[in-house]
Motif scaffolding. Structure first.
Motif, PDB file in Angstrom:
ATOM      1  N   PRO A 117       5.398  -3.997  -4.761  1.00 19.17           N
ATOM      2  CA  PRO A 117       5.543  -3.723  -3.326  1.00 19.17           C
ATOM      3  C   PRO A 117       5.493  -5.012  -2.512  1.00 19.17           C
ATOM      4  N   MET A 118       6.099  -4.976  -1.349  1.00 21.06           N
ATOM      5  CA  MET A 118       6.208  -6.157  -0.493  1.00 21.06           C
ATOM      6  C   MET A 118       5.030  -6.257   0.472  1.00 21.06           C
ATOM      7  N   GLU A 119       4.653  -7.470   0.779  1.00 19.69           N
ATOM      8  CA  GLU A 119       3.587  -7.689   1.765  1.00 19.69           C
ATOM      9  C   GLU A 119       4.082  -7.314   3.154  1.00 19.69           C
ATOM     10  N   ASP A 120       3.199  -6.732   3.941  1.00 16.89           N
ATOM     11  CA  ASP A 120       3.502  -6.428   5.344  1.00 16.89           C
ATOM     12  C   ASP A 120       3.765  -7.729   6.096  1.00 16.89           C
ATOM     13  N   GLN A 121       4.880  -7.779   6.834  1.00 11.40           N
ATOM     14  CA  GLN A 121       5.241  -9.002   7.551  1.00 11.40           C
ATOM     15  C   GLN A 121       5.323  -8.802   9.070  1.00 11.40           C
ATOM     16  N   CYS A 122       4.733  -7.714   9.559  1.00 16.68           N
ATOM     17  CA  CYS A 122       4.756  -7.475  11.003  1.00 16.68           C
ATOM     18  C   CYS A 122       3.781  -8.386  11.754  1.00 16.68           C
ATOM     19  N   GLY A 123       2.708  -8.779  11.071  1.00 15.67           N
ATOM     20  CA  GLY A 123       1.722  -9.648  11.710  1.00 15.67           C
ATOM     21  C   GLY A 123       1.103  -9.006  12.937  1.00 15.67           C
ATOM     22  N   GLU A 124       0.928  -9.808  13.987  1.00 10.03           N
ATOM     23  CA  GLU A 124       0.301  -9.325  15.215  1.00 10.03           C
ATOM     24  C   GLU A 124       1.303  -8.689  16.186  1.00 10.03           C
ATOM     25  N   CYS A 125       2.580  -8.751  15.854  1.00  6.90           N
ATOM     26  CA  CYS A 125       3.622  -8.220  16.747  1.00  6.90           C
ATOM     27  C   CYS A 125       3.412  -6.731  17.018  1.00  6.90           C
ATOM     28  N   ARG A 126       3.600  -6.329  18.277  1.00  6.88           N
ATOM     29  CA  ARG A 126       3.486  -4.912  18.641  1.00  6.88           C
ATOM     30  C   ARG A 126       4.584  -4.527  19.643  1.00  6.88           C
ATOM     31  N   ALA A 167       8.436   0.842  -4.073  1.00  8.14           N
ATOM     32  CA  ALA A 167       9.445   0.283  -4.980  1.00  8.14           C
ATOM     33  C   ALA A 167       9.878  -1.123  -4.576  1.00  8.14           C
ATOM     34  N   GLY A 168       9.282  -1.663  -3.510  1.00 11.87           N
ATOM     35  CA  GLY A 168       9.580  -3.039  -3.122  1.00 11.87           C
ATOM     36  C   GLY A 168      10.858  -3.210  -2.328  1.00 11.87           C
ATOM     37  N   ILE A 169      11.399  -2.134  -1.773  1.00  9.74           N
ATOM     38  CA  ILE A 169      12.608  -2.234  -0.947  1.00  9.74           C
ATOM     39  C   ILE A 169      12.295  -2.992   0.348  1.00  9.74           C
ATOM     40  N   GLY A 170      11.137  -2.727   0.913  1.00  6.35           N
ATOM     41  CA  GLY A 170      10.702  -3.374   2.146  1.00  6.35           C
ATOM     42  C   GLY A 170       9.283  -2.944   2.447  1.00  6.35           C
ATOM     43  N   TRP A 171       8.783  -3.358   3.590  1.00  8.66           N
ATOM     44  CA  TRP A 171       7.450  -2.918   3.986  1.00  8.66           C
ATOM     45  C   TRP A 171       7.578  -1.891   5.108  1.00  8.66           C
ATOM     46  N   SER A 172       6.550  -1.090   5.273  1.00  6.19           N
ATOM     47  CA  SER A 172       6.557  -0.059   6.306  1.00  6.19           C
ATOM     48  C   SER A 172       6.078  -0.676   7.613  1.00  6.19           C
ATOM     49  N   GLY A 173       6.996  -0.778   8.576  1.00  7.59           N
ATOM     50  CA  GLY A 173       6.690  -1.445   9.833  1.00  7.59           C
ATOM     51  C   GLY A 173       5.803  -0.609  10.739  1.00  7.59           C
ATOM     52  N   LYS A 174       5.334  -1.247  11.795  1.00  9.80           N
ATOM     53  CA  LYS A 174       4.510  -0.535  12.778  1.00  9.80           C
ATOM     54  C   LYS A 174       5.302   0.573  13.465  1.00  9.80           C
ATOM     55  N   ASN A 175       6.637   0.449  13.438  1.00  9.55           N
ATOM     56  CA  ASN A 175       7.484   1.477  14.044  1.00  9.55           C
ATOM     57  C   ASN A 175       7.822   2.610  13.075  1.00  9.55           C
ATOM     58  N   CYS A 176       7.157   2.599  11.906  1.00  6.11           N
ATOM     59  CA  CYS A 176       7.325   3.644  10.886  1.00  6.11           C
ATOM     60  C   CYS A 176       8.684   3.585  10.195  1.00  6.11           C
ATOM     61  N   SER A 177       9.380   2.470  10.313  1.00  3.24           N
ATOM     62  CA  SER A 177      10.633   2.255   9.585  1.00  3.24           C
ATOM     63  C   SER A 177      10.381   1.286   8.435  1.00  3.24           C
ATOM     64  N   ILE A 178      11.166   1.430   7.379  1.00  2.00           N
ATOM     65  CA  ILE A 178      11.129   0.427   6.313  1.00  2.00           C
ATOM     66  C   ILE A 178      11.911  -0.787   6.799  1.00  2.00           C
ATOM     67  N   ILE A 179      11.279  -1.945   6.711  1.00  2.00           N
ATOM     68  CA  ILE A 179      11.920  -3.184   7.143  1.00  2.00           C
ATOM     69  C   ILE A 179      12.160  -4.055   5.918  1.00  2.00           C
ATOM     70  N   THR A 231       9.802   2.265  -9.074  1.00  2.00           N
ATOM     71  CA  THR A 231       8.356   2.480  -8.989  1.00  2.00           C
ATOM     72  C   THR A 231       7.953   3.580  -9.953  1.00  2.00           C
ATOM     73  N   THR A 232       6.665   3.753 -10.100  1.00  6.73           N
ATOM     74  CA  THR A 232       6.161   4.795 -10.988  1.00  6.73           C
ATOM     75  C   THR A 232       6.355   6.164 -10.347  1.00  6.73           C
ATOM     76  N   ALA A 233       6.082   7.194 -11.134  1.00  9.18           N
ATOM     77  CA  ALA A 233       6.146   8.566 -10.611  1.00  9.18           C
ATOM     78  C   ALA A 233       4.746   9.082 -10.296  1.00  9.18           C
ATOM     79  N   ASP A 234       3.798   8.160 -10.134  1.00 10.72           N
ATOM     80  CA  ASP A 234       2.436   8.556  -9.769  1.00 10.72           C
ATOM     81  C   ASP A 234       2.421   9.192  -8.380  1.00 10.72           C
ATOM     82  N   PRO A 235       1.440  10.038  -8.120  1.00  9.03           N
ATOM     83  CA  PRO A 235       1.336  10.625  -6.775  1.00  9.03           C
ATOM     84  C   PRO A 235       1.158   9.545  -5.708  1.00  9.03           C
ATOM     85  N   PHE A 236       1.650   9.841  -4.508  1.00  5.81           N
ATOM     86  CA  PHE A 236       1.530   8.913  -3.376  1.00  5.81           C
ATOM     87  C   PHE A 236       0.261   9.281  -2.604  1.00  5.81           C
ATOM     88  N   THR A 237      -0.857   8.796  -3.119  1.00  4.33           N
ATOM     89  CA  THR A 237      -2.166   9.217  -2.593  1.00  4.33           C
ATOM     90  C   THR A 237      -2.401   8.768  -1.156  1.00  4.33           C
TER      91      THR A 237
END
Length: 381
Positions: free
Chosen positions: A183-192, A147-159, A25-31
């Motif tokens: 970056p990857m699309e969020d795939q958590c959907g409606e799951c909680r 960087a496209g490793i995974g998406w940030s899940g609702k549980n705050c973990s990279i999935i 990924t770029t070295a741009d700030p994580f705004t």
């Protein structure tokens, strides 16, 4: 310099040395992350273990001169133990979270990043790199997400699609302008499910964690544990896997790619009572190589006492009385007193009555009285 060719060579080398996933990924700030961190600070949701300066956590240029890109890596760790030992009445066991099985992941990832750094410097004259794992300034999850490793899940973990959330993360800032990945699309959907299963309600809402209520954090503290959380910890000695275990993306996930990550069953799920008597030297010899030992033996011993109370393990009463009478640490004496009250029995009650007369520490005394109160509650019932 052919950046596209170099990127392919770096990817190929990463696979050769056992890095399971790599992204750029770029070295741009994580705004966006900056706003999240400011909000966390306003709500007082931080654990206190983090880098205090938010700007350093989101702006690579403040910690590296002339950053051009960031390389993110992920290594998959095991999710299951083959033939795990089972605790039984009279011989109970606690549990370390999966991320603390095997050798300390900080060392494993730092070694991989060092190998990657050496490779890049051999390829590119004047290349500069700065690597970090967990304790660095940047937010590992934010880097991995972009960087496209995974998406940030609702549980705050990279999935990740391949390995679920059972991955260790690390990153390297470089002065080489690698092309960024998508970056990857969020795939958590409606799951909680993760939000619903959290024992303490620490997952306040999707993607927001009150770290002070998270059992993974609480098990690492060194002081007295609030009564509310003592009731929720169960037999966890370090960390908590609930929000990962319940995640549908982790169903059937269990990778054993790295020998150094393989758990020793007797360390991952140790017997509880021996932990009450373990010396500093023994603790370092047995548990010193796992990440769950970083705060020393005190939190582990305190959590072992809470676990014995959770099981109402009567065979542990003599050992808990010994802690109550002889341990020099008020947290241990107080927690043992609370546990004795939970377990019950005449021997425990007498020990608490004697301790109430002798105890000089106000917080430990408060716990002794909580222990005695359990007997009054039982009488009232």
């Amino acid at each position: 310099m052919d950046i596209t060719k170099l990127k392919k060579e770096v990817i190929a080398f990463s696979q050769l040395i056992g890095i399971d996933k790599i992204g750029f990924t770029t070295a741009d700030p994580f705004t966006e992350m900056k706003q999240r961190l400011i909000r966390q600070q306003q709500l007082n949701y931080q654990s206190g273990f983090e880098e205090k300066d938010i700007e350093k956590r989101v702006n690579p240029s403040l910690i590296f001169d002339g950053p051009q890109s960031i390389i993110a890596i992920a290594l998959a760790y095991p999710a299951k133990i083959e033939n795990p030992p089972k605790g039984v009445k009279g011989d109970r066991r606690g549990v370390f979270c999966k991320a603390s099985w095997g050798q300390d992941y900080h060392h494993i990832l730092k070694e991989k990043l060092q190998q990657l750094e050496t490779f890049i410097k051999e390829k590119v004259e004047g290349a500069r790199c700065k690597s970090m794992v967990d304790t660095g300034e940047l937010v590992d999850r934010a880097v991995a997400e972009r960087a496209g490793i995974g998406w940030s899940g609702k549980n705050c973990s990279i999935i990740t699609p391949e390995f679920g959330s059972y991955v260790y993360l690390g990153e390297m800032i470089t002065n080489i302008p690698f092309d960024p990945d998508v970056p990857m699309e969020d795939q958590c959907g409606e799951c909680r499910k993760c939000l619903d299963v959290c024992p303490t309600g620490a997952l306040v809402r999707p993607g927001q964690l009150n770290a002070k209520r998270c059992i993974a954090f609480i098990t690492q503290t060194k002081g007295f544990v609030d009564d509310e959380f003592k009731e929720k910890i169960g037999n966890r000695l370090y960390g908590c896997d609930s929000c990962q275990t319940i995640c549908p993306k982790n169903k059937g996930i269990d990778f054993h790619f790295h020998e150094e990550m393989e758990p020793d069953p007797e360390i991952a799920k140790p017997k509880l009572t021996p932990l009450l008597k373990i010396s500093n030297r023994e603790f370092k010899e047995v548990f010193g190589h796992v990440s769950g030992s970083w705060r020393g033996k005190k939190p582990i011993q305190r959590n072992a006492i809470i676990a014995l109370a959770h099981f109402k393990e009567k065979s542990a009463v003599p050992d808990l009385i010994k802690v109550l009478r002889e341990d020099s640490r008020p947290v241990m004496r107080g927690t043992a007193a609370w546990a004795l009250g939970k377990i019950g029995g005449e021997e425990a009650k007498v020990a608490l009555e004697v301790a109430e007369l002798r105890e000089e520490d106000s917080e430990a005394l408060q716990e002794i009285r909580k222990g005695l109160a359990f007997f009054k509650e039982n009488t009232a019932d």
